[in-house]
Design a protein around this motif. Structure first.
Motif, PDB file in Angstrom:
ATOM      1  N   MET A 175      60.944 -23.885  -4.770  1.00 18.31           N
ATOM      2  CA  MET A 175      59.541 -23.509  -4.555  1.00 18.31           C
ATOM      3  C   MET A 175      59.229 -23.763  -3.094  1.00 18.31           C
ATOM      4  O   MET A 175      59.425 -24.883  -2.616  1.00 18.31           O
ATOM      5  CB  MET A 175      58.617 -24.395  -5.391  1.00 18.31           C
ATOM      6  N   GLU A 176      58.769 -22.743  -2.409  1.00 15.50           N
ATOM      7  CA  GLU A 176      58.471 -22.909  -0.989  1.00 15.50           C
ATOM      8  C   GLU A 176      57.093 -22.360  -0.639  1.00 15.50           C
ATOM      9  O   GLU A 176      56.590 -21.455  -1.292  1.00 15.50           O
ATOM     10  CB  GLU A 176      59.523 -22.189  -0.127  1.00 15.50           C
ATOM     11  N   ARG A 177      56.540 -22.908   0.422  1.00 17.95           N
ATOM     12  CA  ARG A 177      55.346 -22.390   1.090  1.00 17.95           C
ATOM     13  C   ARG A 177      54.152 -22.120   0.160  1.00 17.95           C
ATOM     14  O   ARG A 177      53.539 -21.044   0.207  1.00 17.95           O
ATOM     15  CB  ARG A 177      55.704 -21.140   1.907  1.00 17.95           C
ATOM     16  N   PRO A 178      53.800 -23.067  -0.716  1.00 19.43           N
ATOM     17  CA  PRO A 178      52.654 -22.862  -1.611  1.00 19.43           C
ATOM     18  C   PRO A 178      51.338 -22.801  -0.834  1.00 19.43           C
ATOM     19  O   PRO A 178      51.159 -23.520   0.160  1.00 19.43           O
ATOM     20  CB  PRO A 178      52.683 -24.109  -2.507  1.00 19.43           C
ATOM     21  N   GLY A 210      70.470 -19.136  -5.243  1.00 17.72           N
ATOM     22  CA  GLY A 210      70.257 -19.135  -3.796  1.00 17.72           C
ATOM     23  C   GLY A 210      68.906 -18.529  -3.452  1.00 17.72           C
ATOM     24  O   GLY A 210      67.892 -18.857  -4.073  1.00 17.72           O
ATOM     25  N   TYR A 211      68.902 -17.632  -2.477  1.00 24.26           N
ATOM     26  CA  TYR A 211      67.642 -16.981  -2.061  1.00 24.26           C
ATOM     27  C   TYR A 211      67.600 -15.515  -2.482  1.00 24.26           C
ATOM     28  O   TYR A 211      66.916 -14.696  -1.865  1.00 24.26           O
ATOM     29  CB  TYR A 211      67.462 -17.124  -0.540  1.00 24.26           C
ATOM     30  N   GLU A 212      68.327 -15.208  -3.551  1.00 22.10           N
ATOM     31  CA  GLU A 212      68.504 -13.826  -3.979  1.00 22.10           C
ATOM     32  C   GLU A 212      67.278 -13.235  -4.700  1.00 22.10           C
ATOM     33  O   GLU A 212      66.967 -12.059  -4.560  1.00 22.10           O
ATOM     34  CB  GLU A 212      69.683 -13.876  -4.960  1.00 22.10           C
ATOM     35  N   ARG A 242      59.633 -13.516   0.400  1.00 19.21           N
ATOM     36  CA  ARG A 242      60.127 -14.885   0.694  1.00 19.21           C
ATOM     37  C   ARG A 242      59.009 -15.656   1.429  1.00 19.21           C
ATOM     38  O   ARG A 242      57.953 -15.841   0.839  1.00 19.21           O
ATOM     39  CB  ARG A 242      61.444 -14.821   1.470  1.00 19.21           C
ATOM     40  N   ASP A 243      59.226 -16.076   2.683  1.00 18.74           N
ATOM     41  CA  ASP A 243      58.181 -16.870   3.354  1.00 18.74           C
ATOM     42  C   ASP A 243      56.837 -16.181   3.210  1.00 18.74           C
ATOM     43  O   ASP A 243      56.730 -14.968   3.448  1.00 18.74           O
ATOM     44  CB  ASP A 243      58.497 -16.984   4.850  1.00 18.74           C
ATOM     45  N   MET A 244      55.813 -16.968   2.862  1.00 25.74           N
ATOM     46  CA  MET A 244      54.524 -16.305   2.607  1.00 25.74           C
ATOM     47  C   MET A 244      53.312 -17.147   3.010  1.00 25.74           C
ATOM     48  O   MET A 244      53.370 -18.357   3.134  1.00 25.74           O
ATOM     49  CB  MET A 244      54.403 -15.950   1.128  1.00 25.74           C
ATOM     50  N   ASN A 278      60.728 -11.395  10.978  1.00 23.57           N
ATOM     51  CA  ASN A 278      59.717 -12.448  11.059  1.00 23.57           C
ATOM     52  C   ASN A 278      59.670 -13.272   9.780  1.00 23.57           C
ATOM     53  O   ASN A 278      59.835 -12.744   8.685  1.00 23.57           O
ATOM     54  CB  ASN A 278      58.331 -11.835  11.277  1.00 23.57           C
ATOM     55  N   GLU A 279      59.391 -14.558   9.958  1.00 18.61           N
ATOM     56  CA  GLU A 279      59.190 -15.480   8.833  1.00 18.61           C
ATOM     57  C   GLU A 279      57.925 -16.282   9.093  1.00 18.61           C
ATOM     58  O   GLU A 279      57.293 -16.155  10.136  1.00 18.61           O
ATOM     59  CB  GLU A 279      60.369 -16.472   8.749  1.00 18.61           C
ATOM     60  N   ALA A 280      57.587 -17.143   8.140  1.00 19.56           N
ATOM     61  CA  ALA A 280      56.558 -18.166   8.315  1.00 19.56           C
ATOM     62  C   ALA A 280      55.204 -17.608   8.786  1.00 19.56           C
ATOM     63  O   ALA A 280      54.635 -18.093   9.767  1.00 19.56           O
ATOM     64  CB  ALA A 280      57.072 -19.219   9.301  1.00 19.56           C
ATOM     65  N   THR A 303      65.797 -18.199  11.773  1.00 24.85           N
ATOM     66  CA  THR A 303      66.988 -18.978  12.151  1.00 24.85           C
ATOM     67  C   THR A 303      67.167 -20.152  11.184  1.00 24.85           C
ATOM     68  O   THR A 303      67.485 -21.267  11.612  1.00 24.85           O
ATOM     69  CB  THR A 303      66.883 -19.478  13.613  1.00 24.85           C
ATOM     70  N   GLY A 304      66.939 -19.917   9.919  1.00 25.62           N
ATOM     71  CA  GLY A 304      67.118 -20.976   8.920  1.00 25.62           C
ATOM     72  C   GLY A 304      66.152 -22.115   9.175  1.00 25.62           C
ATOM     73  O   GLY A 304      64.952 -21.906   9.324  1.00 25.62           O
ATOM     74  N   TRP A 305      66.684 -23.336   9.265  1.00 25.58           N
ATOM     75  CA  TRP A 305      65.826 -24.511   9.487  1.00 25.58           C
ATOM     76  C   TRP A 305      65.660 -24.799  10.973  1.00 25.58           C
ATOM     77  O   TRP A 305      64.917 -25.702  11.357  1.00 25.58           O
ATOM     78  CB  TRP A 305      66.418 -25.747   8.816  1.00 25.58           C
ATOM     79  N   ALA A 306      66.393 -24.088  11.835  1.00 29.10           N
ATOM     80  CA  ALA A 306      66.340 -24.379  13.269  1.00 29.10           C
ATOM     81  C   ALA A 306      65.117 -23.716  13.902  1.00 29.10           C
ATOM     82  O   ALA A 306      64.782 -22.584  13.568  1.00 29.10           O
ATOM     83  CB  ALA A 306      67.613 -23.867  13.931  1.00 29.10           C
ATOM     84  N   GLY A 325      59.050 -26.849  15.855  1.00 35.07           N
ATOM     85  CA  GLY A 325      58.524 -26.601  14.504  1.00 35.07           C
ATOM     86  C   GLY A 325      58.570 -25.137  14.100  1.00 35.07           C
ATOM     87  O   GLY A 325      59.068 -24.283  14.838  1.00 35.07           O
ATOM     88  N   GLN A 326      58.069 -24.883  12.908  1.00 34.95           N
ATOM     89  CA  GLN A 326      57.961 -23.508  12.392  1.00 34.95           C
ATOM     90  C   GLN A 326      56.606 -23.388  11.694  1.00 34.95           C
ATOM     91  O   GLN A 326      56.252 -24.224  10.856  1.00 34.95           O
ATOM     92  CB  GLN A 326      59.096 -23.225  11.396  1.00 34.95           C
ATOM     93  N   SER A 327      55.874 -22.345  12.027  1.00 36.57           N
ATOM     94  CA  SER A 327      54.514 -22.187  11.519  1.00 36.57           C
ATOM     95  C   SER A 327      54.449 -22.235   9.991  1.00 36.57           C
ATOM     96  O   SER A 327      55.379 -21.807   9.307  1.00 36.57           O
ATOM     97  CB  SER A 327      53.939 -20.853  12.007  1.00 36.57           C
ATOM     98  N   ILE A 335      58.424 -29.486  11.075  1.00 35.09           N
ATOM     99  CA  ILE A 335      59.653 -29.767  11.839  1.00 35.09           C
ATOM    100  C   ILE A 335      60.713 -30.035  10.778  1.00 35.09           C
ATOM    101  O   ILE A 335      60.746 -31.114  10.177  1.00 35.09           O
ATOM    102  CB  ILE A 335      59.498 -31.011  12.729  1.00 35.09           C
ATOM    103  N   TRP A 336      61.511 -29.028  10.490  1.00 31.40           N
ATOM    104  CA  TRP A 336      62.460 -29.154   9.374  1.00 31.40           C
ATOM    105  C   TRP A 336      63.585 -30.122   9.704  1.00 31.40           C
ATOM    106  O   TRP A 336      64.153 -30.095  10.794  1.00 31.40           O
ATOM    107  CB  TRP A 336      63.040 -27.794   9.024  1.00 31.40           C
ATOM    108  N   LYS A 337      63.911 -30.950   8.714  1.00 27.41           N
ATOM    109  CA  LYS A 337      65.063 -31.866   8.845  1.00 27.41           C
ATOM    110  C   LYS A 337      65.999 -31.536   7.689  1.00 27.41           C
ATOM    111  O   LYS A 337      65.892 -32.119   6.600  1.00 27.41           O
ATOM    112  CB  LYS A 337      64.602 -33.326   8.740  1.00 27.41           C
TER     113      LYS A 337
END
Ligand code: DGJ
Length: 360
Positions: A95-98, A121-123, A199-201, A248-250, A268-271, A305-307, A324-326
């Motif tokens: 679950m991501e980006r609620p 995965g992310y399929e 995906r990212d939303m 684009n993401e995030a 770029t994934g978590w980077a 970071g990532q928005s 700031i993803w770790k």
């Protein structure tokens, strides 16, 4: 947000981007890729609960509340994963980006999030919806799926709709021919019957109460903006593509003086990477790309970071929020919150600050 010492009555009065952000009980705030809902004089921060070591979702979507945006009380799990095998939100899903919005007509709190099915995965690339009568919840999971099955985006031309792509011919990615096909809707057509990937939303509620779902679609290559139904529980069928092939993401959005501004990231994934910014005089475009809005050390990589969200506050104030993803311990991913300024032409400008106080 200064680290709270467990048991200390001292209140935090400032925001420290990139610092250790604890709740009022001294526990690390575990609410990533999140967003903030303002309701009834309080702020509710919803985010991904991430495990210390593993990757997938073991708990669900957490909620924290605050009256000053600095001191956050843990309110518990708003949407729990399910123990039932085969459930869309079975423990071990992602679950991501609620994001949560309040519907004044139905008096319901509606949560949308990016959902990936357990073990896939992310399929799956689905959007999930959950609903509650109270801001904190618990939220009831309704369904998940792709977006607007069987419906073409508004901005696809008759020629693009009519084109039949031979998938075999476009198996190799990143060739000029493939790029052109993506721009013209290769993946929109591929996914027409199943619905568009999501995906990212983010969500955006306009002044007229209409709400929009903004998401990375078409293999993360193109963003789409889809109008929600009046009850916010589904898609109306009206949607557009933004920056085809732009990767684009995030996505995050604000509206100011009639102009819509969107800040996104690259993929770029978590980077961290260089953010992007777009504007449009209408949510339906045309969308124009601008340089990223950041100023200060690390601006080229979004300060590490990532928005995730832009909080609009009364008095023409806006807060840009990022993670700031770790990846080694997603739970301990950090937070960047910064005020948004505007230059003379009305463009957002976000200057790094080691710490700052909310004067509003
Ligand atoms: C970047 C996205 O923005 C995150 O939300 C997450 O999906 C990661 N990719 C996964 O690698």
């Amino acid at each position: 947000m200064r680290a709270q010492v467990k048991g200390s009555p001292e209140k935090s009065k400032e925001i420290v981007p990139g610092g250790v952000w604890n709740d009022v009980d001294g526990n690390y705030i575990n609410a990533h890729g999140g967003g903030v809902l303002s309701y009834g004089g309080k702020y509710y921060w919803f985010g991904e609960h991430r495990p210390d070591k593993k990757f997938s979702t073991q708990v669900g979507v957490t909620c924290y509340s605050s009256t000053d945006l600095c001191n956050w009380k843990y309110e518990g799990v708003s949407l729990s994963v399910s123990d039932k095998a085969g459930s869309d939100i079975e423990k071990g899903c992602i679950m991501e980006r609620p994001k949560v919005i309040y519907n004044a007509k139905t008096k319901k709190f509606v949560m949308w999030f990016h959902l990936e099915l357990k073990g896939k995965g992310y399929e799956a690339a689905r959007a999930g919806i959950a609903v509650s009568d109270t801001p904190v919840g618990p939220y009831r999971f309704i369904r998940s799926g792709r977006v607007n099955p069987g419906i073409y985006p508004q901005d696809m031309t008759a020629e693009e709709k009519a084109t039949v792509w031979d998938e075999e011919e476009y198996k190799e990615w990143w060739t000029p021919k493939w790029r052109e096909a993506v721009n013209k809707g290769l993946f929109v057509k591929r996914d027409l019957q199943s619905g568009q990937m999501s995906r990212d939303m983010g969500l955006f509620v306009d002044d007229d109460g209409k709400a929009y779902h903004i998401y990375s679609s078409e293999e993360n290559l193109t963003m789409q903006i889809a109008e929600l139904t009046d009850d916010y529980m589904g898609h109306s069928g009206k949607y557009i593509r933004v920056a085809p092939g732009g990767h684009n993401e995030a996505p995050t959005m604000l509206k100011r003086n009639g102009m819509y501004w969107m800040i996104t990231s690259g993929c770029t994934g978590w980077a961290p990477n260089e953010a992007r910014m777009f504007s449009a005089p209408s949510i339906w475009g045309p969308w124009t790309q601008h340089p990223h809005p950041f100023v200060g050390k690390g601006a080229e990589k979004t300060f590490g970071g990532q928005s995730t969200f832009i909080l609009s506050l009364p008095g023409d104030k806006y807060i840009f929020m990022a993670d700031i993803w770790k990846p080694d311990s997603l739970m301990y991913s950090g937070y960047i919150w910064l005020p948004i300024d505007f230059d003379k032409s009305g463009k957002p400008v976000i200057v790094w600050k080691d710490n700052w106080k909310l004067s509003f």
